[in-house]
Design an enzyme around this catalytic site. Structure first.
Site, PDB file in Angstrom:
ATOM      1  N   LYS A 109       4.757  18.676   5.466  1.00  0.00           N
ATOM      2  CA  LYS A 109       5.627  18.029   4.209  1.00  0.00           C
ATOM      3  C   LYS A 109       4.141  17.721   3.549  1.00  0.00           C
ATOM      4  CE  LYS A 109       7.180  14.431   3.597  1.00  0.00           C
ATOM      5  NZ  LYS A 109       7.306  13.478   2.604  1.00  0.00           N
ATOM      6  N   ASN A 110       3.758  16.459   4.317  1.00  0.00           N
ATOM      7  CA  ASN A 110       2.607  15.020   4.284  1.00  0.00           C
ATOM      8  C   ASN A 110       0.827  15.955   4.265  1.00  0.00           C
ATOM      9  OD1 ASN A 110       4.378  14.078   3.501  1.00  0.00           O
ATOM     10  ND2 ASN A 110       4.069  12.629   5.705  1.00  0.00           N
ATOM     11  N   ARG A 150       5.919   9.859  -3.529  1.00  0.00           N
ATOM     12  CA  ARG A 150       5.235   9.212  -3.340  1.00  0.00           C
ATOM     13  C   ARG A 150       3.179   9.649  -3.704  1.00  0.00           C
ATOM     14  NH1 ARG A 150       3.093   3.747  -2.749  1.00  0.00           N
ATOM     15  NH2 ARG A 150       1.092   3.647  -0.799  1.00  0.00           N
ATOM     16  N   CYS A 180      10.211   7.148  -0.413  1.00  0.00           N
ATOM     17  CA  CYS A 180      10.871   6.104   0.583  1.00  0.00           C
ATOM     18  C   CYS A 180      10.390   4.819   0.351  1.00  0.00           C
ATOM     19  CB  CYS A 180      11.097   6.934   1.477  1.00  0.00           C
ATOM     20  SG  CYS A 180      11.303   8.364   1.929  1.00  0.00           S
ATOM     21  N   ARG A 201       4.943  -0.659  -1.386  1.00  0.00           N
ATOM     22  CA  ARG A 201       4.326   0.018  -0.803  1.00  0.00           C
ATOM     23  C   ARG A 201       3.161   0.370  -1.769  1.00  0.00           C
ATOM     24  NH1 ARG A 201       7.486   5.213   0.626  1.00  0.00           N
ATOM     25  NH2 ARG A 201       5.418   6.375   1.454  1.00  0.00           N
ATOM     26  N   PRO A 202       2.507  -0.551  -2.438  1.00  0.00           N
ATOM     27  CA  PRO A 202       1.548  -1.485  -3.295  1.00  0.00           C
ATOM     28  C   PRO A 202       0.533   0.097  -3.167  1.00  0.00           C
ATOM     29  CG  PRO A 202       0.982  -2.376  -1.058  1.00  0.00           C
ATOM     30  CD  PRO A 202       2.473  -1.803  -0.970  1.00  0.00           C
ATOM     31  N   ILE A 203      -0.594   0.260  -4.599  1.00  0.00           N
ATOM     32  CA  ILE A 203      -1.251   1.368  -4.412  1.00  0.00           C
ATOM     33  C   ILE A 203      -3.108  -0.148  -4.404  1.00  0.00           C
ATOM     34  CG2 ILE A 203      -0.457   3.447  -4.736  1.00  0.00           C
ATOM     35  CD1 ILE A 203      -1.269   2.545  -7.582  1.00  0.00           C
ATOM     36  N   ASP A 204      -2.923  -0.669  -4.052  1.00  0.00           N
ATOM     37  CA  ASP A 204      -4.159  -1.347  -4.548  1.00  0.00           C
ATOM     38  C   ASP A 204      -5.013  -0.998  -3.807  1.00  0.00           C
ATOM     39  OD1 ASP A 204      -2.778  -2.681  -1.929  1.00  0.00           O
ATOM     40  OD2 ASP A 204      -4.008  -4.185  -1.729  1.00  0.00           O
ATOM     41  N   ASP A 245       6.615   7.877  11.542  1.00  0.00           N
ATOM     42  CA  ASP A 245       7.492   8.420  10.795  1.00  0.00           C
ATOM     43  C   ASP A 245       8.509   8.887  11.581  1.00  0.00           C
ATOM     44  OD1 ASP A 245       6.331   8.283   8.094  1.00  0.00           O
ATOM     45  OD2 ASP A 245       4.858   9.903   8.734  1.00  0.00           O
ATOM     46  N   ILE A 295       3.623  -0.275  10.714  1.00  0.00           N
ATOM     47  CA  ILE A 295       3.391   0.281   9.593  1.00  0.00           C
ATOM     48  C   ILE A 295       4.314  -0.049   8.589  1.00  0.00           C
ATOM     49  CG2 ILE A 295       2.447   2.461   8.009  1.00  0.00           C
ATOM     50  CD1 ILE A 295       1.475   1.817  11.124  1.00  0.00           C
ATOM     51  N   ARG A 354      13.907  16.232   1.073  1.00  0.00           N
ATOM     52  CA  ARG A 354      12.639  16.100   0.451  1.00  0.00           C
ATOM     53  C   ARG A 354      10.934  16.622   1.395  1.00  0.00           C
ATOM     54  NH1 ARG A 354      12.003  10.442  -0.534  1.00  0.00           N
ATOM     55  NH2 ARG A 354       9.662  11.722  -0.757  1.00  0.00           N
TER      56      ARG A 354
HETATM   57  N1  EPU Z   1      -0.625  -0.200   1.591  1.00  0.00           N
HETATM   58  C1  EPU Z   1      -0.675  -0.731   1.030  1.00  0.00           C
HETATM   59  N2  EPU Z   1      -2.061  -0.464   0.268  1.00  0.00           N
HETATM   60  C2  EPU Z   1      -2.255   0.989   0.068  1.00  0.00           C
HETATM   61  C3  EPU Z   1      -2.491   1.905   0.962  1.00  0.00           C
HETATM   62  C4  EPU Z   1      -1.369   1.492   1.666  1.00  0.00           C
HETATM   63  O1  EPU Z   1      -1.090  -2.185   1.401  1.00  0.00           O
HETATM   64  O2  EPU Z   1      -2.725   0.298  -1.146  1.00  0.00           O
HETATM   65  C5  EPU Z   1      -0.353  -0.083   3.178  1.00  0.00           C
HETATM   66  C6  EPU Z   1       1.383   0.307   2.873  1.00  0.00           C
HETATM   67  O3  EPU Z   1       2.344  -0.358   2.618  1.00  0.00           O
HETATM   68  C7  EPU Z   1       1.762   0.172   4.358  1.00  0.00           C
HETATM   69  C8  EPU Z   1       0.854   1.093   5.155  1.00  0.00           C
HETATM   70  O4  EPU Z   1      -0.719   0.134   4.494  1.00  0.00           O
HETATM   71  O5  EPU Z   1       2.845  -0.544   4.988  1.00  0.00           O
HETATM   72  C9  EPU Z   1       0.562   2.472   5.559  1.00  0.00           C
HETATM   73  O6  EPU Z   1       0.284   2.950   4.155  1.00  0.00           O
HETATM   74  P1  EPU Z   1      -0.342   4.943   4.224  1.00  0.00           P
HETATM   75  O7  EPU Z   1      -1.276   4.517   2.869  1.00  0.00           O
HETATM   76  O8  EPU Z   1      -0.829   4.808   5.282  1.00  0.00           O
HETATM   77  O9  EPU Z   1       0.683   5.785   4.146  1.00  0.00           O
HETATM   78  P2  EPU Z   1       1.430   6.269   2.345  1.00  0.00           P
HETATM   79  O10 EPU Z   1      -0.036   7.284   2.607  1.00  0.00           O
HETATM   80  O11 EPU Z   1       1.906   5.605   1.842  1.00  0.00           O
HETATM   81  C10 EPU Z   1       1.657   8.607   4.252  1.00  0.00           C
HETATM   82  C11 EPU Z   1       2.687   8.883   4.735  1.00  0.00           C
HETATM   83  C12 EPU Z   1       4.343   8.726   5.031  1.00  0.00           C
HETATM   84  C13 EPU Z   1       3.574   8.040   6.738  1.00  0.00           C
HETATM   85  C14 EPU Z   1       2.466   7.004   6.277  1.00  0.00           C
HETATM   86  C15 EPU Z   1       1.984   6.668   8.040  1.00  0.00           C
HETATM   87  C16 EPU Z   1       1.908  11.104   2.825  1.00  0.00           C
HETATM   88  C17 EPU Z   1       3.138  11.792   1.808  1.00  0.00           C
HETATM   89  N3  EPU Z   1       3.611   9.972   3.293  1.00  0.00           N
HETATM   90  O12 EPU Z   1       2.035   7.816   3.345  1.00  0.00           O
HETATM   91  O13 EPU Z   1       5.071   9.939   5.671  1.00  0.00           O
HETATM   92  O14 EPU Z   1       5.099   7.560   6.392  1.00  0.00           O
HETATM   93  O15 EPU Z   1       2.210   7.786   5.310  1.00  0.00           O
HETATM   94  O16 EPU Z   1       1.537   7.107   8.000  1.00  0.00           O
HETATM   95  O17 EPU Z   1       1.798  11.239   3.795  1.00  0.00           O
HETATM   96  C18 EPU Z   1       7.263  10.521   5.531  1.00  0.00           C
HETATM   97  O18 EPU Z   1       7.142  11.732   6.122  1.00  0.00           O
HETATM   98  O19 EPU Z   1       8.583   9.808   5.950  1.00  0.00           O
HETATM   99  C19 EPU Z   1       6.326   9.714   5.269  1.00  0.00           C
HETATM  100  C20 EPU Z   1       6.844   8.375   5.151  1.00  0.00           C
END
Ligand code: EPU
Length: 419
Positions: A22-23, A92, A116, A121-124, A308, A330, A400
């Site tokens: 999926k990811n 996401r 989820c 889960r910010p996008i900063d 995960d 994480i 999902r």
């Molecule tokens: N974070 C920030 N700011 C940002 C981006 C991330 O503070 O701009 C923080 C997040 O809040 C979190 C940490 O950084 O605390 C890690 O977030 P990351 O960006 O690495 O994760 P993601 O891209 O949101 C993906 C997977 C997740 C998986 C994580 C970590 C996808 C769609 N999602 O999420 O998968 O847990 O990487 O490996 O690829 C799942 O499949 O169940 C799932 C949640």
């Protein structure tokens, strides 16, 4: 609303072919936007999140069709640059379309993505990186309006404060067609990043260093179409191995990515399961009772233990001999499944980012609600190991990320139905 009914307490036994990731599939589907030619994906998992991605592609003017695990995406004409809030909220990964749209058209309007609930889960980091690449970003009434003043993003040197998977992917998507070179320092090293880069390279992109902390991307004017096989899903793999470990029995997992699953397998082995691998096949045998894991299980970015897989391993360890300790590093709120496991008789104490799991002699069936994707899978895992009947509701969370979970579990001899 559908639910899963599980009669647990039976040993599992069988052979299962692992679904596609999926990811990996989701960012690759967003990346298809960068190619005017047709893209064909094989081993694409059949999941509600994949359909959400196809709805976004259709909305933007692309064609997307599926036949089993084959997806064909034609992004010849992109007619819109705005993604409505209701589509953004579905998952996401909708945020991946920001980088891809900027790469293709130099503009896009998006909003905060869904996904989820695992804490904030910010996008900063995504936005800061896009700004560094010369993108003008304005936020108004919940909308994030982005555009490249010159029509094209500019290569930049970006150092991430944390190796975020999503931010690394978004930068890659924007950078492959940007003007000039981009360097990502402290990039995420997850296998799905390498799979996205593998896809982009098949489309003509020039990327070096994926799988390492420093990725260098040479911007190209255009990418072309390709046929690409999505990597196997290491987390779904960890889930089915955890189920067999928890319930006892033996299984063969084919079409697996053994090397990428190593951080998980090396911990699962400590429970006393016998695990061996040959080529893309993993064999697991689990005896009567698991041992607890002596060292603290710390979730970390790859190649650390994957966040995960924390919930499913926890479910397996609820019945182990002794105490196991988890440390979730994480996400701030990723133990929501523990309440359901406690309802099934588990002894779990959560204190901030630490969870202490004291093995109990047995679990019993219970009614519970899936809290999130992996948390829901952990409930299925515990229910298979529990005596009696469990009913799991809110299984849309599970759908999902797991392709027909009940069929996969039945292949392993589990007593599970969806009603
Ligand atoms: N974070 C920030 N700011 C940002 C981006 C991330 O503070 O701009 C923080 C997040 O809040 C979190 C940490 O950084 O605390 C890690 O977030 P990351 O960006 O690495 O994760 P993601 O891209 O949101 C993906 C997977 C997740 C998986 C994580 C970590 C996808 C769609 N999602 O999420 O998968 O847990 O990487 O490996 O690829 C799942 O499949 O169940 C799932 C949640």
């Amino acid at each position: 609303m559908q639910k899963l009914i599980i009669n647990g307490g039976k040993r599992l036994h069988g052979e299962l072919s692992l679904q596609g990731s999926k990811n990996s599939a989701l960012p690759v589907m967003a990346a298809a936007l960068l190619c005017e030619d047709t893209v064909e994906l094989t081993n694409c998992p059949v999941l509600t999140d994949v359909y959400s991605a196809s709805r976004i592609l259709n909305h933007l003017g692309c064609q997307c069709s599926f036949s089993g695990s084959r997806a064909v995406i034609s992004a010849g004409s992109v007619t819109k640059t705005e993604i409505p809030e209701e589509l953004m909220r579905e998952m996401r990964s909708s945020i991946m379309f920001m980088g891809a749209m900027l790469g293709r058209t130099g503009e896009c309007t998006v909003s905060i993505p869904g996904g989820c609930e695992l804490g904030p889960r910010p996008i900063d980091m995504h936005l800061a990186a896009m700004r560094k690449m010369g993108i003008d970003i304005r936020e108004s009434m919940g909308r994030i309006i982005c555009h490249a003043p010159s029509g094209r993003a500019k290569g930049a040197r970006i150092s991430l404060a944390f190796p975020s998977v999503g931010a690394t992917e978004n930068i890659l998507l924007c950078a492959v067609t940007a003007e000039g070179d981009t360097v990502i320092n402290n990039a995420a090293r997850e296998p799905e990043i390498c799979d996205l880069c593998g896809f982009l390279r098949s489309c003509g992109a020039e990327i070096k260093g994926d799988g390492e902390s420093r990725i260098v991307i040479k911007g190209k004017n255009k990418l072309h179409g390709c046929t690409y096989r999505i990597m196997p899903d290491r987390i779904a793999g960890a889930t089915y191995l955890s189920m067999t470990a928890a319930a006892g029995g033996e299984m063969i997992l084919t079409n697996a990515c053994v090397q990428e699953m190593e951080p998980f397998i090396s911990v699962l082995e400590q429970t006393g399961c016998s695990i061996s691998a040959k080529g893309d096949t993993i064999y697991l045998r689990s005896g009567a009772r698991l041992r607890s894991v002596k060292e603290r299980i710390r979730t970390m970015p790859h190649p650390g233990f994957p966040t995960d897989a924390q919930a499913v391993l926890m479910a397996a360890l609820t019945k182990a001999d002794g105490t196991s300790i988890f440390e979730e590093n994480i996400f701030d709120c990723r133990y929501r499944h523990s309440e359901a496991l406690i309802k099934m008789g588990a002894d779990i104490q959560v204190l901030g980012k630490v969870a202490v799991v004291k093995g109990v002699p047995s679990l019993h069936g219970a009614a519970c609600e899936a809290t999130d994707l992996r948390g829901g899978a952990a409930m299925v895992c515990a229910a298979l190991a529990a005596e009696g009947r469990s009913v799991i509701t809110k299984i849309s969370h599970i759908d999902r990320g797991y392709e027909k979970i009940e069929e996969a579990v039945r292949t392993l001899g589990g007593d599970i139905v969806r009603v």
